[in-house]
Design a protein around this motif. Structure first.
Motif, mmCIF file in Angstrom:
data_model
loop_
_atom_site.group_PDB
_atom_site.id
_atom_site.type_symbol
_atom_site.label_atom_id
_atom_site.label_comp_id
_atom_site.label_asym_id
_atom_site.label_seq_id
_atom_site.Cartn_x
_atom_site.Cartn_y
_atom_site.Cartn_z
ATOM 1 N N PHE A 23 -14.835 6.103 -6.776
ATOM 2 C CA PHE A 23 -13.722 7.919 -6.394
ATOM 3 C C PHE A 23 -13.320 7.014 -4.439
ATOM 4 O O PHE A 23 -11.259 8.363 -5.054
ATOM 5 N N LEU A 24 -13.573 6.903 -4.140
ATOM 6 C CA LEU A 24 -13.146 6.439 -2.495
ATOM 7 C C LEU A 24 -11.856 6.008 -2.400
ATOM 8 O O LEU A 24 -10.517 6.321 -1.570
ATOM 9 N N MET A 33 -10.366 4.748 -5.159
ATOM 10 C CA MET A 33 -8.394 5.219 -5.809
ATOM 11 C C MET A 33 -8.207 6.688 -5.613
ATOM 12 O O MET A 33 -6.947 6.059 -5.358
ATOM 13 N N PHE A 34 -8.775 6.955 -4.575
ATOM 14 C CA PHE A 34 -8.404 8.630 -3.483
ATOM 15 C C PHE A 34 -7.632 7.525 -2.416
ATOM 16 O O PHE A 34 -6.612 7.689 -2.196
ATOM 17 N N LEU A 35 -8.054 6.367 -1.529
ATOM 18 C CA LEU A 35 -6.953 6.329 -0.835
ATOM 19 C C LEU A 35 -6.112 5.174 -1.390
ATOM 20 O O LEU A 35 -4.879 4.963 -0.382
ATOM 21 N N LEU A 41 -4.510 5.979 -3.900
ATOM 22 C CA LEU A 41 -3.608 6.470 -4.833
ATOM 23 C C LEU A 41 -2.951 7.394 -3.528
ATOM 24 O O LEU A 41 -1.595 7.089 -3.390
ATOM 25 N N SER A 42 -3.310 7.747 -2.018
ATOM 26 C CA SER A 42 -2.360 8.121 -1.641
ATOM 27 C C SER A 42 -1.797 7.095 -0.472
ATOM 28 O O SER A 42 -0.692 7.167 0.126
ATOM 29 N N GLY A 93 -4.891 10.268 3.280
ATOM 30 C CA GLY A 93 -6.386 9.861 2.483
ATOM 31 C C GLY A 93 -7.175 10.297 2.984
ATOM 32 O O GLY A 93 -8.429 10.583 2.613
ATOM 33 N N ALA A 143 -10.904 12.523 2.951
ATOM 34 C CA ALA A 143 -11.732 11.668 3.060
ATOM 35 C C ALA A 143 -13.216 12.158 3.983
ATOM 36 O O ALA A 143 -13.841 12.680 3.594
ATOM 37 N N CYS A 187 -8.544 -1.686 -5.036
ATOM 38 C CA CYS A 187 -8.025 -0.683 -5.570
ATOM 39 C C CYS A 187 -6.386 -0.360 -5.270
ATOM 40 O O CYS A 187 -5.803 -0.399 -6.419
ATOM 41 N N SER A 214 -3.790 -0.432 -8.826
ATOM 42 C CA SER A 214 -3.060 0.677 -8.589
ATOM 43 C C SER A 214 -1.546 0.392 -8.260
ATOM 44 O O SER A 214 -0.529 0.685 -9.101
#
Lengths: 98, 434
Positions: free
Chosen positions: B161-162, B164-166, B168-169, B359, B363, B413, B417
């Motif tokens: 989660f962390l 992918m979120f970072l 993407l940000s 991001g 988080a 990641c 991405s």
């Protein structure tokens, strides 16, 4: 030539492996479910993006949107697999601390 | 005996004096810039592995211009796309036949016709490398294989989660630069190519621009690699500007170490490669190259690992730097769009870094103030540089704080991405641009 017959025997870890019937613990079963579900969702997404979108419409912008939607679905499938691995890791960490 | 003109002996100087003022200034400026890149590479301010061959290539190609013999010049003029103005085209052909065309013996990047290419490969020493390894993206793929071997996808799988979120940000620049470039007058294909600079991944920028905007791939790729070199120097200041020292020194709670098995990583690489190739066949060479590296690593094929992470990666980097430098010949690179590309390139990287830190802050808040916001910048995919920069900045405030595993997860990641965004741009842009 050094011919050690022991190298042809199974490794000790393999000898202590559980019998085939109970090889999958509940955690591994859950992980396998995530893998199967993830691969299915990936395939669905790829089908939407590569098969459905070109067949459904000739309008380029709508086609691009459907393609993008399919791509997101397929990526969600990869995410489901990763989620399964993450759950297995969490469970293993918890078991170790217990 | 006829008197000898000294300038005929030193053709580099003669061609310099015969060139138009813009080209003259451009050539001198690029020689100085090349020397500066070598110096900054040696000092460690910029990435030396790339900047030293690139800088020296830039110096040599702008200094080593000569009048080409009529046969070579004719092959270059006739083998390249015809000039849109018939008068200029006829003038160029006449100049070539008279042996007055300036050029170099390095390579001719604009030549496309097969006959001319075969002839030039026997004249220009870098032409075979350019034709067979650069313009088809092979060098980018070699670099990507090397990156794949260096990546441990376990860092991503352990914190999906962390990471992918970072990641993407940190693609904010890759996404936002596209509409900005369109608003500034670039077409969709050019805008997507320059927007990819925000992904901070050189091979990806090269691949996208070669696929979508071949006429601009030289300046876009050069801008991308120059700026990627600058991120090492610039990002620490950005972190200090956007994250106060108190937050920079935040210690993250230690996680129990449970390893992702190599079987899981290998299976993920196979499924991931298959899905991404199914979705984005145009970027399939990139995905294959990345995941073959991951698969080789996770299968423990040490012999292949040695070849890929050694001779293949470093050989590709050497020729990449050299060819990028040689492509910076004044008459090729001086395009009115280059100034705008310079602005958009830095904007893309800046926006990506800011997006990553935003991001990181999200988080930090969502995790109940447990996650250090600095790791956000690691989402910018320059593996492993951005993760190292983040760890270095944190260690300066709290020496025993460790954020590297989380930062590496975000960084790895980020590579995936960026590759996905490359695939989306390469697939969707030709559809929209129709």
């Amino acid at each position: 030539m050094n011919a050690d017959p022991a190298r042809f025997l199974p490794a000790p870890a393999a000898l202590s492996r559980p019998a085939r019937g109970d090889a999958f613990s509940p955690v591994l079963k859950a992980a396998a479910r995530h893998w199967l579900a993830g691969i299915a969702v990936c395939a669905l997404g790829a089908a939407i993006a590569r098969l459905l979108a070109p067949a459904l419409t000739d309008e380029t912008r709508l086609r691009a949107l459907i393609t993008l939607f399919g791509e997101l679905v397929a990526l969600a499938g990869l995410f489901i697999i990763v989620l399964g691995i993450r759950r297995r890791l969490d469970q293993a960490a918890q078991d170790r601390s217990d | 005996m006829e008197s000898l003109n000294l300038l005929d002996l030193f053709q580099g100087i003669t061609t310099l004096l015969h060139s138009e003022p813009t080209i003259l200034i451009g050539r001198l400026g690029l020689i100085v810039l090349g020397a500066a890149l070598v110096y900054l590479g040696k000092k460690g301010v910029l990435e030396p592995l790339l900047m030293i061959p690139m800088g020296l290539g830039m110096v040599a190609v702008n200094a080593g211009v000569l009048f080409l013999d009529p046969t070579t010049a004719t092959h270059i003029v006739e083998g390249s796309a015809l000039h849109p103005d018939p008068e200029v085209a006829a003038q160029l052909a006449a100049q070539a036949a008279a042996g007055h065309t300036p050029g170099t013996l390095f390579m001719s990047p604009l030549v496309e016709k097969t006959d001319s290419l075969i002839y030039l490969m026997q004249v220009d020493f870098l032409q075979p490398v350019f034709t067979f390894a650069f313009s088809n993206g092979l060098i980018a793929c070699f670099v990507f294989m090397g990156i794949g071997v260096l990546l441990d996808v376990g860092f991503v799988l352990a914190r999906p989660f962390l990471s992918m979120f970072l990641a993407l940000s940190a693609e904010l620049g890759t996404i936002l630069t596209f509409p900005i470039a369109v608003a500034l007058g670039f077409d969709f294909r050019e805008s997507a190519s320059i927007a990819m600079v925000g992904g901070a991944d050189g091979p990806m920028v090269l691949f996208t621009s070669l696929t979508l905007a071949k006429h601009l791939f030289v300046p876009i790729t050069v801008v991308a690699y120059l700026y990627l070199g600058l991120t090492y120097g610039g990002y620490p200041y950005l972190i200090r500007l956007l994250v106060p020292a108190k937050l920079r020194g935040l210690k993250m709670p230690a996680k129990k170490q449970v390893k992702v098995t190599s079987e899981e990583k290998l299976a993920f690489a196979v499924v991931g490669c298959a899905v991404l190739c199914l979705l984005f066949p145009s970027a399939a060479p990139l995905f294959l190259s990345l995941f073959i590296g991951v698969a080789v690593r996770e299968s423990g094929l040490k012999v292949f690992m040695t070849v890929i992470e050694g001779p293949m990666l470093y050989g590709a980097t050497l020729f990449l730097g050299l060819i990028l430098g040689v492509l910076c010949e004044a008459s090729t690179i001086l395009d009115p769009k280059v100034l705008l590309l310079l602005v958009l390139g830095i904007l893309a990287l800046l926006l990506s870094a800011v997006g990553g830190i935003i991001g990181g802050y999200v988080a930090y808040i969502v995790s109940g103030r447990k996650i250090n916001p600095v790791i956000g910048i690691a989402g910018v995919s320059s593996v492993p540089s951005t993760a190292k920069i983040a760890q270095k900045e944190v260690s300066k405030v709290t020496p025993d704080a460790v954020i590297l595993p989380e930062a590496l997860g975000a960084s790895i990641c980020g590579v995936v991405s960026s590759a996905i965004l490359t695939g989306i741009y390469i697939t969707v842009i030709p559809l929209i641009a129709k």
